[in-house]
Design a protein around this motif. Structure first.
Motif, PDB file in Angstrom:
ATOM      1  N   PHE A  98      20.450  24.901  64.386  1.00 14.86           N
ATOM      2  CA  PHE A  98      20.390  24.507  62.973  1.00 14.86           C
ATOM      3  C   PHE A  98      19.019  24.808  62.376  1.00 14.86           C
ATOM      4  O   PHE A  98      18.914  25.308  61.255  1.00 14.86           O
ATOM      5  CB  PHE A  98      20.741  23.023  62.819  1.00 14.86           C
ATOM      6  N   SER A 102      17.584  27.958  59.527  1.00 19.96           N
ATOM      7  CA  SER A 102      16.660  27.767  58.401  1.00 19.96           C
ATOM      8  C   SER A 102      15.442  28.671  58.549  1.00 19.96           C
ATOM      9  O   SER A 102      14.973  29.255  57.567  1.00 19.96           O
ATOM     10  CB  SER A 102      16.224  26.296  58.324  1.00 19.96           C
ATOM     11  N   ASN A 416      13.694  22.858  57.428  1.00 22.99           N
ATOM     12  CA  ASN A 416      15.042  22.575  56.930  1.00 22.99           C
ATOM     13  C   ASN A 416      15.009  22.082  55.484  1.00 22.99           C
ATOM     14  O   ASN A 416      15.872  22.439  54.672  1.00 22.99           O
ATOM     15  CB  ASN A 416      15.725  21.542  57.829  1.00 22.99           C
ATOM     16  N   VAL A 435      21.537  30.678  55.272  1.00 21.76           N
ATOM     17  CA  VAL A 435      22.096  29.640  56.125  1.00 21.76           C
ATOM     18  C   VAL A 435      23.507  29.334  55.637  1.00 21.76           C
ATOM     19  O   VAL A 435      23.701  29.016  54.462  1.00 21.76           O
ATOM     20  CB  VAL A 435      21.243  28.356  56.075  1.00 21.76           C
ATOM     21  N   SER A 438      25.060  25.783  53.378  1.00 22.63           N
ATOM     22  CA  SER A 438      23.897  25.065  52.852  1.00 22.63           C
ATOM     23  C   SER A 438      24.331  24.247  51.640  1.00 22.63           C
ATOM     24  O   SER A 438      25.167  24.697  50.841  1.00 22.63           O
ATOM     25  CB  SER A 438      22.823  26.068  52.438  1.00 22.63           C
ATOM     26  N   PHE A 441      24.115  22.421  56.630  1.00 21.58           N
ATOM     27  CA  PHE A 441      23.475  22.766  57.891  1.00 21.58           C
ATOM     28  C   PHE A 441      21.988  22.418  57.904  1.00 21.58           C
ATOM     29  O   PHE A 441      21.493  21.885  58.901  1.00 21.58           O
ATOM     30  CB  PHE A 441      23.694  24.242  58.198  1.00 21.58           C
ATOM     31  N   VAL A 444      21.759  18.712  58.474  1.00 20.90           N
ATOM     32  CA  VAL A 444      22.053  18.391  59.877  1.00 20.90           C
ATOM     33  C   VAL A 444      20.842  18.711  60.754  1.00 20.90           C
ATOM     34  O   VAL A 444      20.460  17.928  61.633  1.00 20.90           O
ATOM     35  CB  VAL A 444      23.295  19.160  60.360  1.00 20.90           C
TER      36      VAL A 444
END
Length: 490
Positions: A98, A102, A416, A435, A438, A441, A444
């Motif tokens: 994850f 990013s 992120n 990503v 989005s 994700f 997360v």
């Protein structure tokens, strides 16, 4: 998803600078993405050279990731997860994925050397960028010293297995750990410095060779240990339940730290917008596959209860399966090379992050001075190398080394957030990688980073707090006044 051939819209305007009146506004001033990219490669007295393709960039990330973790981590993780340690590796890899997504988006959008420091500067302001950069110094600088200490231990194992001699404790451990000076730790850092001073292209070539050797060593382990696999060793598969698998996954996550190293080469990549996202994702896939393969073979060749307390589980398995010391010595040689490549690539990343911070005025300009002939920030490399080498040789790292994990996770969490912020503030900006799903994700990824940070020991948080306090003193005492954005306002 990758987008090929993306080009900036003709009508796109640079992001306006935020207002600068008041302390709060000064702390939140952002550096426009266009300015970050335009300054790429430029240093005092010279420029960095674009010499790396996607393969070299991928090798940098693998070199920084694949090392101490797989050679020592099984002895810590298998007692928690049992044979299901393979599942734990997958869980840890998905957790890293994850944040890697990013990183891939921002590396393709803002292809500069500062990694998450620069991403934060463009999206969340100068103070957050400084905090992120300070965390990266903790991640890269201190981890170089910690890894160098581990290299000395493996070197002693190799010397003992080949020549029957070892380096005396007085010269192989720092004060407080039974020695006077850790000479091997200093030597491996100085060796890495010598490669880096030769140029980025030459360093990347040396790293690629070392990465190839350590991948070959792990494949050799799998081939030899495969002959010792017993089906009964896989049962019970999950002896301590899902809780044990999760606990092992949290431990194993730190084996993935380093996949972001390619993002520090943004100003020395030939085609950074295309190649950086590919290198980050490809390196994570390769490392995860190797981890799972080695773990599956290891737990099949050795009953899981025998892993407890073993810091050299792979070498022990090689010896047990073959009944000979030769294979264990050969694996120790691979470990020496593997850890040396980690020192090389992580030291490289540290120098490039300081290069970016220096160019922005937040640290002294000596760190952004580039040698005209080699295209290397020579003074930067020498200063950082001697600092890390002396730290490894003379100071017991203890909890300070553990604090590298919390610094890394904090930087990952900010990346992120930066993806979400840049999507909202610059929605029309061209992106060579996006990503998926989005902002879900990135959210997360952010939550998982916080969860990992929460699992760390209290003393690690104390060390981190002290480190951040020192960083804030330096920022308010030097960086805030010397910042190039600040001087441009006068």
């Amino acid at each position: 998803m990758l987008e090929h051939g993306a080009a900036p819209p003709a009508t796109q305007q640079p992001e306006p600078d935020p207002p600068v009146s008041g302390l709060g506004a000064r702390l939140m001033r952002r550096k426009p993405v266009e300015r970050l990219v335009a300054e790429g490669g430029q240093g005092e007295g010279g420029s960095l050279r674009r010499s790396m393709g996607v393969w070299q960039l991928t090798m940098i990330s693998i070199g920084a990731t694949l090392g101490t973790g797989i050679f020592v981590v099984l002895g810590e993780a298998v007692p928690d997860a049992g044979p299901a340690v393979v599942v734990s590796f997958v869980i840890a890899g998905l957790t890293a994925l994850f944040s890697a997504l990013s990183y891939a988006e921002l590396a393709g959008t803002i292809p500069v050397s500062g990694s998450s420091y620069s991403y934060a500067y463009a999206t969340m302001g100068e103070l957050i960028a400084w905090i992120c950069g300070w965390c990266l110094i903790l991640e890269y600088g201190v981890s170089v010293a910690a890894v160098a200490v581990g290299w000395g231990e493996y070197l002693n194992e190799l010397l003992d297995g080949t020549l029957g001699v070892t380096i005396p404790d007085a010269l192989a451990a720092p004060p407080g750990d039974g020695g006077i000076f850790n000479l091997p730790a200093l030597l491996v850092v100085l060796l890495a410095m010598a490669f880096l001073l030769g140029g980025a292209k030459e360093s990347a070539r040396a790293n690629a060779i070392m990465v190839g050797v350590k991948i070959a060593a792990l494949i050799l382990f799998c081939a030899v240990a495969f002959t010792g696999i017993r089906a009964g060793n896989y049962t019970p598969f999950m002896p301590l339940g899902m809780a044990g698998v999760s606990a092992a996954g949290a431990t194993l996550f730190f084996s993935y730290i380093g996949f972001d190293a390619a993002s520090t080469a943004g100003e020395e990549a030939k085609n950074p917008q295309r190649d950086l996202p590919r290198a980050i994702m490809l390196s994570l896939i390769i490392v995860t596959a190797l981890y799972c393969l080695v773990a599956a073979v290891a737990v099949g060749a050795l009953p899981w209860k025998k892993f407890s307390g073993s810091e050299a589980a792979l070498a022990s398995i090689m010896k047990d399966v073959t009944g000979q010391n030769f294979w264990a010595v050969l694996l120790a040689a691979g470990a020496v090379i593997a850890i040396a490549s980690v020192v090389l690539t992580v030291l490289y990343g540290q120098t490039r992050i300081l290069f970016a911070m220096s160019r922005d005025g937040l640290v002294p300009k000596v760190f952004s001075t580039v040698h005209a002939r080699t295209g290397v920030p020579r003074a930067n490399t020498v200063i950082v190398s001697f600092f890390c080498g002396v730290l490894a040789a003379a100071i017991p790292l203890g909890q300070l080394a553990d604090a590298t994990s919390i610094g890394t996770l904090f930087a990952f969490a900010l990346v992120n957030i930066a993806v979400i912020v840049l999507r909202r503030t610059r929605p029309d900006m061209p992106r060579t990688f996006r990503v998926p799903l989005s902002p879900l994700f990135p959210v997360v990824g952010f939550v998982l980073c916080l969860w990992m940070m929460g699992s760390l020991q209290f003393v690690t948080w104390v060390v981190f707090g002290v480190w951040m306090a020192v960083g804030l003193v330096l920022y308010f005492g030097y960086g805030m006044r010397r910042s190039r954005l600040a001087t441009a306002e006068k």
